[in-house]
Design an enzyme around this catalytic site. Structure first.
Site, PDB file in Angstrom:
ATOM      1  N   GLN A 132      -5.570  -0.402  -0.561  1.00 38.66           N
ATOM      2  CA  GLN A 132      -4.487  -1.219   0.013  1.00 38.66           C
ATOM      3  C   GLN A 132      -3.568  -1.778  -1.085  1.00 38.66           C
ATOM      4  O   GLN A 132      -3.237  -1.078  -1.999  1.00 38.66           O
ATOM      5  CB  GLN A 132      -5.039  -2.335   0.907  1.00 38.66           C
ATOM      6  CG  GLN A 132      -5.687  -1.840   2.166  1.00 38.66           C
ATOM      7  CD  GLN A 132      -7.181  -1.716   2.025  1.00 38.66           C
ATOM      8  OE1 GLN A 132      -7.817  -2.318   1.175  1.00 38.66           O
ATOM      9  NE2 GLN A 132      -7.779  -0.929   2.883  1.00 38.66           N
ATOM     10  N   GLY A 141       0.813  -1.207   0.000  1.00 36.74           N
ATOM     11  CA  GLY A 141       0.000   0.000   0.000  1.00 36.74           C
ATOM     12  C   GLY A 141       0.845   1.255   0.000  1.00 36.74           C
ATOM     13  O   GLY A 141       2.073   1.209   0.123  1.00 36.74           O
ATOM     14  N   ASP A 142       0.186   2.396  -0.158  1.00 36.44           N
ATOM     15  CA  ASP A 142       0.852   3.714  -0.138  1.00 36.44           C
ATOM     16  C   ASP A 142       1.819   3.884  -1.302  1.00 36.44           C
ATOM     17  O   ASP A 142       2.766   4.665  -1.217  1.00 36.44           O
ATOM     18  CB  ASP A 142       1.600   3.933   1.184  1.00 36.44           C
ATOM     19  CG  ASP A 142       0.740   3.686   2.409  1.00 36.44           C
ATOM     20  OD1 ASP A 142      -0.333   4.308   2.498  1.00 36.44           O
ATOM     21  OD2 ASP A 142       1.128   2.866   3.256  1.00 36.44           O
ATOM     22  N   LEU A 149      10.538   7.804  -8.079  1.00 35.65           N
ATOM     23  CA  LEU A 149      11.906   7.581  -8.526  1.00 35.65           C
ATOM     24  C   LEU A 149      12.812   8.727  -8.081  1.00 35.65           C
ATOM     25  O   LEU A 149      13.998   8.521  -7.789  1.00 35.65           O
ATOM     26  CB  LEU A 149      11.940   7.440 -10.051  1.00 35.65           C
ATOM     27  CG  LEU A 149      13.303   7.139 -10.673  1.00 35.65           C
ATOM     28  CD1 LEU A 149      13.821   5.772 -10.224  1.00 35.65           C
ATOM     29  CD2 LEU A 149      13.237   7.213 -12.199  1.00 35.65           C
ATOM     30  N   THR A 209      -6.261  -0.213  11.707  1.00 36.50           N
ATOM     31  CA  THR A 209      -6.486   1.219  11.907  1.00 36.50           C
ATOM     32  C   THR A 209      -7.536   1.492  12.974  1.00 36.50           C
ATOM     33  O   THR A 209      -7.743   2.641  13.352  1.00 36.50           O
ATOM     34  CB  THR A 209      -6.944   1.880  10.589  1.00 36.50           C
ATOM     35  OG1 THR A 209      -8.166   1.259  10.168  1.00 36.50           O
ATOM     36  CG2 THR A 209      -5.890   1.716   9.507  1.00 36.50           C
ATOM     37  N   LYS A 242      -1.211   5.144  -5.617  1.00 35.78           N
ATOM     38  CA  LYS A 242      -2.365   4.790  -6.457  1.00 35.78           C
ATOM     39  C   LYS A 242      -3.244   6.000  -6.732  1.00 35.78           C
ATOM     40  O   LYS A 242      -3.856   6.093  -7.795  1.00 35.78           O
ATOM     41  CB  LYS A 242      -3.177   3.683  -5.780  1.00 35.78           C
ATOM     42  CG  LYS A 242      -2.418   2.368  -5.620  1.00 35.78           C
ATOM     43  CD  LYS A 242      -3.282   1.273  -5.025  1.00 35.78           C
ATOM     44  CE  LYS A 242      -3.667   1.549  -3.581  1.00 35.78           C
ATOM     45  NZ  LYS A 242      -2.506   1.541  -2.665  1.00 35.78           N
ATOM     46  N   GLY A 243      -3.311   6.926  -5.765  1.00 30.72           N
ATOM     47  CA  GLY A 243      -4.145   8.106  -5.959  1.00 30.72           C
ATOM     48  C   GLY A 243      -3.681   8.938  -7.132  1.00 30.72           C
ATOM     49  O   GLY A 243      -4.482   9.427  -7.927  1.00 30.72           O
ATOM     50  N   LYS A 244      -2.374   9.106  -7.242  1.00 27.95           N
ATOM     51  CA  LYS A 244      -1.831   9.876  -8.367  1.00 27.95           C
ATOM     52  C   LYS A 244      -2.123   9.176  -9.686  1.00 27.95           C
ATOM     53  O   LYS A 244      -2.539   9.807 -10.665  1.00 27.95           O
ATOM     54  CB  LYS A 244      -0.326  10.057  -8.198  1.00 27.95           C
ATOM     55  CG  LYS A 244       0.331  10.761  -9.383  1.00 27.95           C
ATOM     56  CD  LYS A 244       1.822  10.920  -9.192  1.00 27.95           C
ATOM     57  CE  LYS A 244       2.431  11.599 -10.409  1.00 27.95           C
ATOM     58  NZ  LYS A 244       3.871  11.856 -10.256  1.00 27.95           N
ATOM     59  N   ALA A 248      -7.940   3.141   3.915  1.00 26.73           N
ATOM     60  CA  ALA A 248      -6.954   3.201   2.834  1.00 26.73           C
ATOM     61  C   ALA A 248      -6.950   4.604   2.239  1.00 26.73           C
ATOM     62  O   ALA A 248      -7.911   5.005   1.606  1.00 26.73           O
ATOM     63  CB  ALA A 248      -7.295   2.181   1.760  1.00 26.73           C
ATOM     64  N   GLY A 249      -5.873   5.342   2.461  1.00 24.58           N
ATOM     65  CA  GLY A 249      -5.830   6.732   2.012  1.00 24.58           C
ATOM     66  C   GLY A 249      -5.053   6.912   0.726  1.00 24.58           C
ATOM     67  O   GLY A 249      -4.140   6.159   0.402  1.00 24.58           O
ATOM     68  N   HIS A 250      -5.428   7.948  -0.016  1.00 22.85           N
ATOM     69  CA  HIS A 250      -4.710   8.353  -1.222  1.00 22.85           C
ATOM     70  C   HIS A 250      -4.362   9.826  -1.100  1.00 22.85           C
ATOM     71  O   HIS A 250      -5.168  10.630  -0.619  1.00 22.85           O
ATOM     72  CB  HIS A 250      -5.579   8.190  -2.476  1.00 22.85           C
ATOM     73  CG  HIS A 250      -5.917   6.780  -2.813  1.00 22.85           C
ATOM     74  ND1 HIS A 250      -5.005   5.753  -2.773  1.00 22.85           N
ATOM     75  CD2 HIS A 250      -7.083   6.213  -3.209  1.00 22.85           C
ATOM     76  CE1 HIS A 250      -5.590   4.622  -3.141  1.00 22.85           C
ATOM     77  NE2 HIS A 250      -6.853   4.874  -3.397  1.00 22.85           N
ATOM     78  N   THR A 251      -3.191  10.205  -1.551  1.00 20.55           N
ATOM     79  CA  THR A 251      -2.833  11.611  -1.666  1.00 20.55           C
ATOM     80  C   THR A 251      -2.798  11.971  -3.139  1.00 20.55           C
ATOM     81  O   THR A 251      -2.134  11.305  -3.932  1.00 20.55           O
ATOM     82  CB  THR A 251      -1.457  11.894  -1.033  1.00 20.55           C
ATOM     83  OG1 THR A 251      -1.504  11.567   0.355  1.00 20.55           O
ATOM     84  CG2 THR A 251      -1.093  13.364  -1.173  1.00 20.55           C
ATOM     85  N   GLY A 311      -1.485   8.706  10.046  1.00 15.64           N
ATOM     86  CA  GLY A 311      -0.436   9.585  10.553  1.00 15.64           C
ATOM     87  C   GLY A 311       0.781   8.816  11.048  1.00 15.64           C
ATOM     88  O   GLY A 311       1.737   9.411  11.550  1.00 15.64           O
TER      89      GLY A 311
END
Length: 429
Positions: free
Chosen positions: A223, A12-13, A331, A128, A16-18, A39-42, A301
């Site tokens: 995830q 995860g992390d 990268l 969580t 995927k959001g991008k 499950a968070g996305h930025t 967090g």
């Protein structure tokens, strides 16, 4: 038409959001098929940064209809808090649709999640605490509450009462907690009913009709592969199937309709929560990756555990998901670090493993076997073609592709929407 599955290839992390945000501007529907607000996305759009938890990242794409699929568990309080937060910043969430078959997280699920973790002590899984696991457990036990139950008050009340028969016994007699009042639970769900009702749809029919009409559907998994309840590092996993096969189930789209399976993977590896992690670093480089990579969980967090790229994991994820393409993110974080180790195999009690060990015990004792490649010193955040990258960065990507069993089609060189090199477009697959 195109039906694209987007899946995390590590723990995860991965970004995927991008990836969803980039593709979401060119598809008609963006579906979240699994998980919940754990499950968070930025997503970075221009100078604005959005942290999404329950909503599909496609909610920020004006041309796409965001859909919460039947495989998601929905915390209504978190849902509307997130919607209100986005709308306060000028985002339009009016097109959001929720599957009638999506299960709802109740306050008692969150209570059970937290007390169970405390009860496990040193054997805690590291959840969580948002009630995701208990909600999925109710789904499988056939005592869950679904979005469609909001439409029938009599059914809703019956389901709440049935679910609480056993749960109140558990809370009172095992955990010494107060019993849950069924009327209070009914009132809790009904307090969101008017806002929820217009969003509820037959998502399976809607999405399959869209594909029949030649439209594009993107399934954005939460995830990642190594958190899959069947294929991940069990028991340190989530409670759903965040893999390509799970996306088909969680969206109601058959596997024969999938045109691309896109794996999202970092140029190094991270993990949040407990569980084995062969390439984890406890030295200055682990701290470097954590700091420079901004490795803090969107939802929790918590600082992410950091390690070098693990090609054994990458090959395993490619097999499990049938990846057609990989999207390598972050990268740029590796710029200027001298030498970059890549895990090419594991040593388990003196035996080399080029594939994932069969047992959890073996994986727990896996020691990475590394090869190293030289890093580059040039700033790559402005690169927009593969040829723009320094030669050493090109060599690194080429080696990752060779080791990972799948072609690399996208390379992230910064957090911005435009900071992506496109080698192959999955919409053309």
């Amino acid at each position: 038409m195109a039906a694209i599955v987007l899946v995390g290839a590590q723990w995860g992390d991965e970004g995927k959001g991008k990836a969803t945000d980039i593709l979401g501007g060119r598809v008609d529907y963006v579906v979240k098929p699994n998980g919940g607000n754990n499950a968070g996305h930025t997503v970075v759009v221009g100078d604005s940064k959005y942290e999404l938890k329950l909503l599909p990242a496609g909610v920020l794409s004006p041309s796409a209809t965001p859909v919460i699929g039947n495989g998601v568990v929905v915390n209504l309080e978190a849902l509307f808090e997130e919607i209100d937060g986005l709308e306060a910043r000028g985002a339009d969430t009016s097109k959001l649709r929720i599957s009638a078959n999506a299960h709802l997280v109740a306050p008692y699920h969150q209570i059970l999640d937290r007390v169970t973790e405390r009860f496990l002590g040193k054997r805690a899984i590291g959840t969580t605490g948002r009630g995701i696991g208990p909600t999925y457990a109710d789904k499988v036990s056939r005592v869950g509450i679904r979005a469609q139950d909001i439409l029938d008050e009599s059914i809703l009340r019956q389901k709440i009462e049935a679910a609480l028969v056993q749960k109140n016994q558990t809370l009172v007699k095992l955990y010494n907690r107060n019993a849950i009042d069924p009327d209070a639970m009914f009132d809790y769900f009904m307090s969101y009913a008017e806002r929820l009702k217009p969003m509820i749809v037959d998502s399976v029919t809607m999405l399959n009709n869209a594909l029949d009409e030649g439209k594009h559907v993107l399934m954005e998994g939460g995830q990642a592969t190594m958190l899959d309840v069947d294929h991940g590092t069990y028991p340190f996993v989530t409670s759903s199937n965040p893999t390509s096969g799970g996306a088909c189930v969680g969206a109601g789209i058959g596997p024969t309709r999938i045109t691309s399976s896109l794996g999202i993977i970092k140029a190094y590896t991270t993990r949040v929560g407990a569980g084995p992690f062969p390439t984890e670093l406890f030295d200055k480089w682990g701290e470097y990756l954590q700091t420079v990579g901004g490795e803090v969980g969107v939802n929790t967090g918590r600082k992410r555990r950091c390690g070098w790229y693990d090609s054994v994991l990458a090959r395993y994820a490619s097999q499990v998901n049938g990846f057609t393409d990989l999207f390598v993110t972050k990268l740029d974080v590796l710029t200027g670090i001298g030498e970059i180790p890549i895990c090419v195999a594991y040593d388990v009690d003196g035996v080399r493993h080029d594939t994932m060990p069969m047992t959890q015990s073996e994986f727990h004792h896996a020691v990475p076997i590394y090869e190293t490649m030289p890093a580059w010193d040039e700033d790559i955040t402005g690169c927009r073609t593969f040829e723009d990258l320094p030669g050493k960065a090109q060599d690194y990507i080429n080696r990752l592709e060779e080791l990972s069993g799948c072609r690399i089609s996208y390379i992230g060189v910064g957090p911005g929407r435009d900071q992506t090199i496109v080698l192959h477009d999955v919409l053309d697959n």
